[in-house]
Write a protein that holds these residues in place. Structure first.
Motif, PDB file in Angstrom:
ATOM      1  N   ALA A   1       9.356 -14.540 -34.184  1.00 24.00           N
ATOM      2  CA  ALA A   1      10.683 -15.052 -33.817  1.00 24.00           C
ATOM      3  C   ALA A   1      10.976 -14.777 -32.352  1.00 24.00           C
ATOM      4  O   ALA A   1      11.085 -13.618 -31.939  1.00 24.00           O
ATOM      5  CB  ALA A   1      11.753 -14.405 -34.706  1.00 24.00           C
ATOM      6  N   ASP A   2      11.031 -15.859 -31.580  1.00 27.18           N
ATOM      7  CA  ASP A   2      11.466 -15.792 -30.185  1.00 27.18           C
ATOM      8  C   ASP A   2      10.689 -14.741 -29.377  1.00 27.18           C
ATOM      9  O   ASP A   2      11.272 -14.012 -28.564  1.00 27.18           O
ATOM     10  CB  ASP A   2      12.978 -15.481 -30.157  1.00 27.18           C
ATOM     11  N   VAL A   3       9.396 -14.684 -29.598  1.00 27.96           N
ATOM     12  CA  VAL A   3       8.575 -13.629 -28.981  1.00 27.96           C
ATOM     13  C   VAL A   3       8.311 -13.918 -27.496  1.00 27.96           C
ATOM     14  O   VAL A   3       7.964 -15.041 -27.122  1.00 27.96           O
ATOM     15  CB  VAL A   3       7.245 -13.449 -29.761  1.00 27.96           C
ATOM     16  N   VAL A   4       8.508 -12.886 -26.691  1.00 25.96           N
ATOM     17  CA  VAL A   4       8.197 -12.948 -25.260  1.00 25.96           C
ATOM     18  C   VAL A   4       7.194 -11.839 -24.945  1.00 25.96           C
ATOM     19  O   VAL A   4       7.372 -10.701 -25.382  1.00 25.96           O
ATOM     20  CB  VAL A   4       9.476 -12.741 -24.408  1.00 25.96           C
ATOM     21  N   VAL A   5       6.110 -12.211 -24.219  1.00 24.15           N
ATOM     22  CA  VAL A   5       5.156 -11.213 -23.725  1.00 24.15           C
ATOM     23  C   VAL A   5       5.128 -11.356 -22.204  1.00 24.15           C
ATOM     24  O   VAL A   5       4.940 -12.463 -21.684  1.00 24.15           O
ATOM     25  CB  VAL A   5       3.730 -11.430 -24.286  1.00 24.15           C
ATOM     26  N   ARG A   6       5.311 -10.256 -21.513  1.00 21.23           N
ATOM     27  CA  ARG A   6       5.381 -10.282 -20.052  1.00 21.23           C
ATOM     28  C   ARG A   6       4.472  -9.186 -19.513  1.00 21.23           C
ATOM     29  O   ARG A   6       4.545  -8.051 -19.967  1.00 21.23           O
ATOM     30  CB  ARG A   6       6.836 -10.014 -19.653  1.00 21.23           C
ATOM     31  N   TYR A   7       3.567  -9.553 -18.593  1.00 18.74           N
ATOM     32  CA  TYR A   7       2.698  -8.528 -18.003  1.00 18.74           C
ATOM     33  C   TYR A   7       3.344  -7.977 -16.739  1.00 18.74           C
ATOM     34  O   TYR A   7       4.003  -8.733 -16.006  1.00 18.74           O
ATOM     35  CB  TYR A   7       1.320  -9.123 -17.704  1.00 18.74           C
ATOM     36  N   PRO A   8       3.146  -6.713 -16.462  1.00 18.98           N
ATOM     37  CA  PRO A   8       3.768  -6.112 -15.274  1.00 18.98           C
ATOM     38  C   PRO A   8       3.382  -6.882 -14.016  1.00 18.98           C
ATOM     39  O   PRO A   8       2.213  -7.212 -13.819  1.00 18.98           O
ATOM     40  CB  PRO A   8       3.181  -4.687 -15.235  1.00 18.98           C
ATOM     41  N   GLY A   9       4.367  -7.191 -13.206  1.00 20.76           N
ATOM     42  CA  GLY A   9       4.105  -7.846 -11.927  1.00 20.76           C
ATOM     43  C   GLY A   9       3.928  -9.352 -12.003  1.00 20.76           C
ATOM     44  O   GLY A   9       3.878 -10.015 -10.971  1.00 20.76           O
ATOM     45  N   ALA A  10       3.826  -9.936 -13.246  1.00 19.82           N
ATOM     46  CA  ALA A  10       3.610 -11.388 -13.361  1.00 19.82           C
ATOM     47  C   ALA A  10       4.920 -12.133 -13.083  1.00 19.82           C
ATOM     48  O   ALA A  10       5.997 -11.678 -13.480  1.00 19.82           O
ATOM     49  CB  ALA A  10       3.101 -11.724 -14.749  1.00 19.82           C
ATOM     50  N   ALA A  11       4.796 -13.287 -12.397  1.00 25.21           N
ATOM     51  CA  ALA A  11       5.988 -14.049 -12.028  1.00 25.21           C
ATOM     52  C   ALA A  11       6.649 -14.661 -13.256  1.00 25.21           C
ATOM     53  O   ALA A  11       7.868 -14.752 -13.357  1.00 25.21           O
ATOM     54  CB  ALA A  11       5.612 -15.145 -11.028  1.00 25.21           C
ATOM     55  N   SER A  12       5.844 -15.112 -14.229  1.00 26.12           N
ATOM     56  CA  SER A  12       6.422 -15.728 -15.428  1.00 26.12           C
ATOM     57  C   SER A  12       5.852 -15.053 -16.676  1.00 26.12           C
ATOM     58  O   SER A  12       4.813 -14.391 -16.623  1.00 26.12           O
ATOM     59  CB  SER A  12       6.118 -17.226 -15.441  1.00 26.12           C
ATOM     60  N   ALA A  13       6.555 -15.259 -17.785  1.00 25.65           N
ATOM     61  CA  ALA A  13       6.125 -14.646 -19.047  1.00 25.65           C
ATOM     62  C   ALA A  13       4.859 -15.342 -19.545  1.00 25.65           C
ATOM     63  O   ALA A  13       4.740 -16.570 -19.454  1.00 25.65           O
ATOM     64  CB  ALA A  13       7.240 -14.773 -20.072  1.00 25.65           C
ATOM     65  N   ALA A  14       3.905 -14.591 -20.093  1.00 28.64           N
ATOM     66  CA  ALA A  14       2.685 -15.177 -20.657  1.00 28.64           C
ATOM     67  C   ALA A  14       3.008 -15.893 -21.966  1.00 28.64           C
ATOM     68  O   ALA A  14       2.413 -16.914 -22.310  1.00 28.64           O
ATOM     69  CB  ALA A  14       1.633 -14.097 -20.884  1.00 28.64           C
ATOM     70  N   VAL A  15       3.944 -15.334 -22.732  1.00 28.04           N
ATOM     71  CA  VAL A  15       4.468 -15.984 -23.951  1.00 28.04           C
ATOM     72  C   VAL A  15       5.984 -16.021 -23.774  1.00 28.04           C
ATOM     73  O   VAL A  15       6.603 -14.998 -23.482  1.00 28.04           O
ATOM     74  CB  VAL A  15       4.091 -15.185 -25.220  1.00 28.04           C
ATOM     75  N   ASP A  16       6.547 -17.232 -23.923  1.00 25.32           N
ATOM     76  CA  ASP A  16       7.909 -17.417 -23.427  1.00 25.32           C
ATOM     77  C   ASP A  16       8.853 -17.933 -24.514  1.00 25.32           C
ATOM     78  O   ASP A  16       9.285 -19.082 -24.487  1.00 25.32           O
ATOM     79  CB  ASP A  16       7.838 -18.406 -22.245  1.00 25.32           C
ATOM     80  N   GLY A  17       9.096 -17.104 -25.529  1.00 24.78           N
ATOM     81  CA  GLY A  17      10.061 -17.497 -26.559  1.00 24.78           C
ATOM     82  C   GLY A  17       9.423 -18.340 -27.653  1.00 24.78           C
ATOM     83  O   GLY A  17       9.830 -19.477 -27.882  1.00 24.78           O
ATOM     84  N   VAL A  18       8.419 -17.792 -28.334  1.00 26.51           N
ATOM     85  CA  VAL A  18       7.698 -18.555 -29.366  1.00 26.51           C
ATOM     86  C   VAL A  18       8.217 -18.220 -30.766  1.00 26.51           C
ATOM     87  O   VAL A  18       8.369 -17.046 -31.119  1.00 26.51           O
ATOM     88  CB  VAL A  18       6.178 -18.283 -29.286  1.00 26.51           C
ATOM     89  N   ASP A  19       8.497 -19.270 -31.542  1.00 24.11           N
ATOM     90  CA  ASP A  19       8.833 -19.157 -32.965  1.00 24.11           C
ATOM     91  C   ASP A  19       7.702 -19.779 -33.760  1.00 24.11           C
ATOM     92  O   ASP A  19       7.299 -20.914 -33.474  1.00 24.11           O
ATOM     93  CB  ASP A  19      10.107 -19.952 -33.300  1.00 24.11           C
ATOM     94  N   LEU A  20       7.193 -19.068 -34.751  1.00 21.62           N
ATOM     95  CA  LEU A  20       6.099 -19.608 -35.560  1.00 21.62           C
ATOM     96  C   LEU A  20       6.071 -18.880 -36.897  1.00 21.62           C
ATOM     97  O   LEU A  20       6.283 -17.666 -36.936  1.00 21.62           O
ATOM     98  CB  LEU A  20       4.767 -19.379 -34.815  1.00 21.62           C
TER      99      LEU A  20
END
Ligand SMILES: Nc1ncnc2c1ncn2[C@@H]1O[C@H](COP(=O)(O)OP(=O)(O)OP(=O)(O)O)[C@@H](O)[C@H]1O
Length: 349
Positions: free
Chosen positions: A8-27
């Motif tokens: 549900a609405d998962v966000v994965v963000r790596y330190p220092g990255a400009a954008s989220a690698a996973v940006d609000g995924v529902d599955l």
């Protein structure tokens, strides 16, 4: 209550990255279903899989099983199995030792041996218990890794490109075997791949991902017939896009033939202002055919028992037409074509 996996609405963000690698995924992956995460390199598939496994922290959102969050449950307590591109077998154990690795020590030896034999039968390697894993081929290693991952009966199996280190022919065969094994064991699975054919061969539903987001989730047949957008269609391998002309507006013969054929076949939605997406084979070389559609041959290539002809078609562009095996002509020749509506999809825009 929902069963199986809920993301549900998962966000994965790596330190220092400009954008989220996973940006609000529902599955959701209901129990017993196999879902493929399909998308181009770098779109965030592995990051999402790792977040489900508990190997990456969630910057936001939740991962739950049967409606109960597992966000705070450590990796080894989630009851999820993992299988990676390189099965990472233990070199110091034989095949049986690898497969038995995840089985509880408290089980009687005969029960463990029976379970190992059952799994080796299932993955097509009966009688290999005593083989040294260093002597196995790449495909055999992945079969052993699959048996090891399935041995403890994980409630969810997470597979990250499990076939991508293998050559193409082996990959195609193992994809079908993998599907059979997952189905036979009723395993719930989330399967990461960048290969469309593999996703279609293995999964009940395919989730197309791009730039950290899910673009569409559908059964393979429905996804192929009705891509939700041009981006999805491009990624699935549709190679040309044609605007549907407004009623009464004259169109070149090829576009008229495409619109007529798809409308007659009822395979595609054709709103004026919509777009037709053409896959390889949307045109078929028909030397004696009546329709006045022609294309100019650029290149011929032989592929899997038939000839593929790259043609330039007025009003459409460059597409791959199909011809019978052995058919040939010189580049630059104009050939007659007919439409195969099965290789055409309608897009909303
Ligand atoms: N450990 C990490 N630290 C920083 N950035 C990362 C890390 N892992 C992945 N990324 C970045 O996050 C984005 C998504 O990567 P991810 O591996 O999830 O994509 P993918 O779709 O699985 O790609 P591939 O098919 O190439 O493995 C990429 O831009 C990648 O460079």
């Amino acid at each position: 209550m929902s069963d199986g996996l809920q993301v549900a609405d998962v966000v994965v963000r790596y330190p220092g990255a400009a954008s989220a690698a996973v940006d609000g995924v529902d599955l959701t992956v209901p129990t017993g279903e196999v879902v493929a995460l399909l998308g181009p390199s770098g779109c965030g598939k592995s990051s999402l899989l790792r977040a489900v496994a508990g190997l990456e922290p969630l910057a936001a959102g939740d991962v739950a099983w049967d409606g109960v969050s597992v966000a705070d449950v450590p990796v080894h307590r989630r009851g999820f199995g993992l299988l990676f591109q390189d099965g990472q077998l233990f070199a110091h154990r034989d095949v049986a030792g690898n497969v038995a690795y995840g089985l509880p020590e408290r089980r009687a030896r005969t029960a463990r041996e029976a379970r190992v034999a059952e799994l080796l039968d299932l993955v097509g390697l009966p009688g290999t218990q005593r083989r040294d894993v260093a002597t196995l081929s790449g495909g055999e290693r992945q079969r052993v890794a699959l048996a090891r991952a399935l041995a403890p009966r994980p409630r969810l199996l997470l597979l990250d490109e499990p076939l991508s280190a293998l050559d193409r022919a082996l990959r195609e065969r193992l994809a079908l075997d993998l599907r059979d094994v997952l189905t036979a064991t009723g395993t719930t699975a989330l399967f990461v791949t960048h290969d469309q054919d593999e996703a279609f061969a293995v999964a009940d539903r395919v989730a197309v991902m791009d730039a950290g987001r899910l673009l569409q989730v559908a059964a393979p047949g429905a996804l192929w017939a009705r891509p939700a957008s041009r981006r999805v269609a491009e990624f699935l391998g549709y190679e040309a896009f044609v605007d549907v002309p407004a009623p009464g507006v004259p169109a070149v013969p090829a576009v008229r033939a495409l619109v007529d054929a798809t409308r007659a076949a009822g395979v595609a939605l054709l709103p004026p202002g919509g777009v037709l997406a053409l896959a390889a084979g949307a045109f078929v070389v028909a030397p004696d055919g009546a329709p006045p559609v022609t294309g100019t041959v650029q290149v011929l290539r032989s592929r899997r028992g038939r000839t593929e002809v790259v043609v330039d078609v007025d009003g459409v562009g460059r597409v791959s037409a199909f011809a019978p095996a052995g058919w040939t002509c010189a580049p630059g020749t104009d050939v007659r074509l007919r439409v195969d509506a099965a290789a055409v999809a309608g897009l909303p825009d």
